[in-house]
Design an enzyme around this catalytic site. Structure first.
Site, short mmCIF file in Angstrom:
data_model
loop_
_atom_site.label_atom_id
_atom_site.label_comp_id
_atom_site.label_asym_id
_atom_site.label_seq_id
_atom_site.Cartn_x
_atom_site.Cartn_y
_atom_site.Cartn_z
N ASP A 251 0.94 -1.17 -0.18
CA ASP A 251 0.07 -0.10 0.13
C ASP A 251 0.87 1.21 -0.05
O ASP A 251 1.44 1.63 0.97
CB ASP A 251 -1.15 -0.02 1.19
CG ASP A 251 -1.92 1.21 1.24
OD1 ASP A 251 -1.79 1.76 0.38
OD2 ASP A 251 -2.56 1.51 2.41
N LYS A 258 1.54 7.88 0.68
CA LYS A 258 2.02 8.07 2.04
C LYS A 258 3.37 8.46 2.16
O LYS A 258 4.25 8.27 1.20
CB LYS A 258 2.05 6.61 2.52
CG LYS A 258 1.00 5.90 2.80
CD LYS A 258 1.07 4.46 3.42
CE LYS A 258 -0.14 3.91 3.64
NZ LYS A 258 -1.00 4.32 4.37
N ASP A 269 0.35 -5.04 4.70
CA ASP A 269 -1.08 -4.57 4.47
C ASP A 269 -2.06 -5.77 4.01
O ASP A 269 -3.01 -5.72 3.73
CB ASP A 269 -1.20 -3.29 3.50
CG ASP A 269 -2.42 -2.65 3.80
OD1 ASP A 269 -3.02 -2.66 4.97
OD2 ASP A 269 -2.59 -1.72 3.09
N ARG A 332 -11.05 -0.52 2.57
CA ARG A 332 -12.28 -0.69 2.53
C ARG A 332 -13.06 -0.96 1.13
O ARG A 332 -14.08 -1.63 1.06
CB ARG A 332 -13.08 0.49 3.21
CG ARG A 332 -12.84 1.74 2.54
CD ARG A 332 -13.16 3.15 3.33
NE ARG A 332 -11.99 3.15 4.26
CZ ARG A 332 -11.83 4.13 5.30
NH1 ARG A 332 -12.89 5.05 5.38
NH2 ARG A 332 -10.66 4.39 5.80
N1 BES Z 1 -2.96 0.34 5.20
C1 BES Z 1 -3.46 1.61 5.81
C2 BES Z 1 -3.58 1.36 7.15
C3 BES Z 1 -2.65 0.99 7.97
C4 BES Z 1 -1.81 2.04 8.80
C5 BES Z 1 -2.03 -0.29 8.46
C6 BES Z 1 -0.96 2.01 9.86
C7 BES Z 1 -1.07 -0.59 9.21
C8 BES Z 1 -0.33 0.54 9.82
C9 BES Z 1 -4.59 1.90 5.22
O1 BES Z 1 -5.06 1.59 4.12
C10 BES Z 1 -4.79 3.39 5.12
O2 BES Z 1 -3.73 3.95 4.70
N2 BES Z 1 -5.59 4.12 5.88
C11 BES Z 1 -5.64 5.50 5.94
C12 BES Z 1 -7.06 5.77 5.93
C13 BES Z 1 -7.43 7.13 5.86
C14 BES Z 1 -7.02 7.67 4.40
C15 BES Z 1 -8.87 7.59 6.05
C16 BES Z 1 -5.09 5.81 7.33
O3 BES Z 1 -5.19 5.07 8.33
O4 BES Z 1 -4.48 7.09 7.35
ZN ZN Z 2 -3.93 -0.10 3.36
MG MG Z 3 -4.21 2.87 2.74
#
Ligand code: BES
Ligand code: ZN
Ligand code: MG
Length: 483
Positions: A251, A258, A269, A332
């Site tokens: 991801d 990111k 992920d 999601r």
């Molecule tokens: N894979 C990430 C979540 C994650 C964060 C997993 C840290 C493991 C460690 C997910 O896809 C993500 O990026 N979520 C975002 C959602 C936001 C953009 C609403 C997040 O948590 O920042």
């Molecule tokens: Zn993710």
């Molecule tokens: Mg993500």
């Protein structure tokens, strides 16, 4: 290999003895150590000595008898194993001990867990760091329980192998493990342990109408795969429980990129996918009499000229439209299509989804408690019963309707983010929009499926959570109807 013997065996290179701080024993050496305050049996304390025969006696403290919890005991076993590893012991006897709140089977399970998990390393690419896997013998257990214990050893061992498979999959880097190779690993696990695996390619996924899933996948050179695993351990009953694992093999965040420090662990992920594959392996190896379907929508969230972009309005298998406000809220999107698939095509009665979904769950609950969102109190109670048996921890967050306005769409039915506040809840409730009327548990394992620090039972990397709980949940699950 772990076996049971009544008495100490001469050929053992080492023995482990657990010691309560507040209980006397008839071991004179031990009582001397205690009185001289060299080793008092405090929780986490370790002491070893060399015997006249040049073998090792390892003593590990359990603290106060009444205060000992299951996980403390597992950790004590792991401590003993770490000491034995340092001493290069290849054959080790572990003296059986009664522990509060645990039956003989429970103690046996905890020993297997401590022994196997503490020896785990992801050593494939790092020669000279092999797993520690000595011959272990449980000594002095109640004679009449030996047969039951032997059965427990096999069962617990198979469950821990599921945990280890999940760890291996999470630790495998994304240049090696991508949707196609993840699918191959699932096929292999199915062949070896006895469950069916069907893999759909991107054309078949398109035919199924999994539009949201394909939007996330389309930026990567690695093509999406839908991995469907079926284990029918109780053909007399037509009830099936559904497990859905988030399978992002990497991801990047996509165009909502990111920062490097958040991206460096994103090979993990697919922790949800790893957990459901590990659970299926454990269930099949133990021939559990339940029917379980597991689905993984595997893809990579990457950047290219073909990637989806913030502002895009996309469809979904369920027909709902979604406005993509953040391409990093991709999990999601893949999950809702996998859930629609498992309900409509595989006809499961209940759904558990397992996903490294939000950074917000780390802020809320840290590294050791999995966040839960659910639409069904009774199903959540079942999870808590399973968790009590596994030692893993869960905490339910409220899915109050007041949160709905956060993810209702402006230009489409839904938005894929609800903003910064209540991030774990809005992610969960977004998924709830797709579970129809099915009892459902959403397990956000973003905090618990990976550890940066590690401990005696878990080195840095994938933890294998929550395989043990998913296994117990399925085993204890009460089916509502039969054929
Ligand atoms: N894979 C990430 C979540 C994650 C964060 C997993 C840290 C493991 C460690 C997910 O896809 C993500 O990026 N979520 C975002 C959602 C936001 C953009 C609403 C997040 O948590 O920042
Ligand atoms: Zn993710
Ligand atoms: Mg993500």
């Amino acid at each position: 290999m772990i076996e049971i013997k009544e008495l100490s065996v001469d050929s053992l290179q080492g023995t482990v003895t657990f010691v309560y701080e507040d209980q006397q024993t008839d071991n004179q050496i031990l009582e001397q150590l205690k009185s001289k305050q060299v080793f008092e049996g405090k929780s986490g304390q370790v002491f070893y000595r060399t015997t006249n025969e040049l073998n090792y006696e390892i003593y590990v403290g359990l603290g106060k008898c009444e205060e000992l919890e299951r996980e403390d005991f597992v950790n004590a076993v792991a401590k003993a194993m770490k000491q034995a590893e340092k001493l290069n012991v290849n054959s080790l006897g572990i003296n059986f001990i009664e522990a509060k709140g645990l039956c003989t089977g429970g103690v046996t399970k905890a020993i297997v867990e401590g022994v196997k998990l503490s020896g785990y390393k992801f050593s494939k690419y790092n020669k000279g760091k092999e797993n520690y896997n000595p011959q272990v013998t449980i000594l002095g257990a109640p004679k009449e329980k030996a047969e039951k214990m032997a059965v427990k050893i096999v069962e617990a061992s198979n469950v821990i192998d599921g945990v280890i498979l999940a760890r291996d999959l999470v630790n495998e880097p994304a240049n090696i493990l991508y949707p196609e190779t993840l699918a191959e690993r699932a096929v292999l696990a199915g062949k070896e342990s006895g469950f069916e695996v069907e893999v759909f390619d991107e054309n078949q996924i398109e035919e199924l109408g999994m539009k949201a899933f394909l939007e996330v996948a389309k930026g990567s050179i690695h093509k999406a795969r839908l991995i469907v695993m079926r284990y029918m351990g109780n053909p007399d009953n037509d009830e099936k429980i559904g497990l859905v694992g988030k399978g992002l093999t990497f991801d990047t965040g996509g165009y909502s990129l990111k920062p490097s420090t958040s991206m460096d662990t994103m090979k993990s992920d697919m922790g949800g996918a790893a957990a459901v594959i590990g659970t299926m392996q454990a269930l099949a190896k133990n021939k559990v009499a339940k029917n379980v379907i597991a689905v993984v929508a595997a893809c990579e969230n990457a950047i290219s000229g073909g990637s989806y972009k913030p502002g895009d309005i996309i469809g979904s298998m369920a027909g709902k439209t979604i406005e993509v406000l953040n391409t990093d809220a991709e999990g999601r999107l893949t999950l809702v299509d996998a859930i629609t698939y498992i309900i409509e095509k595989e006809k499961v009665e209940k759904v558990v989804d397992v996903a490294t979904l939000t950074g917000a769950v780390l802020v809320a609950l840290g590294n050791e408690i999995t966040g839960v969102v659910s639409n069904d109190d009774a199903f959540y109670e079942e999870l808590l019963v399973a968790a009590k048996r596994s030692g893993e921890k869960f905490w339910r967050l409220p899915n109050d309707k007041c949160f709905k306005k956060l993810y209702k769409g402006n230009f489409a039915e839904l938005k894929n983010t609800g903003g910064r506040y209540a991030g774990t809840i809005t992610a969960g409730m977004f998924i709830e929009e797709f579970v129809q009327d099915k009892p459902w548990l959403h397990l956000d394992i973003a905090g618990t499926s990976w550890t940066d620090n590690g401990n005696d039972c878990t080195p840095k990397g994938g933890t294998g959570a929550p395989v043990k709980t998913l296994y117990e949940l399925v085993v204890k699950h009460v089916c509502n109807h039969s054929k």
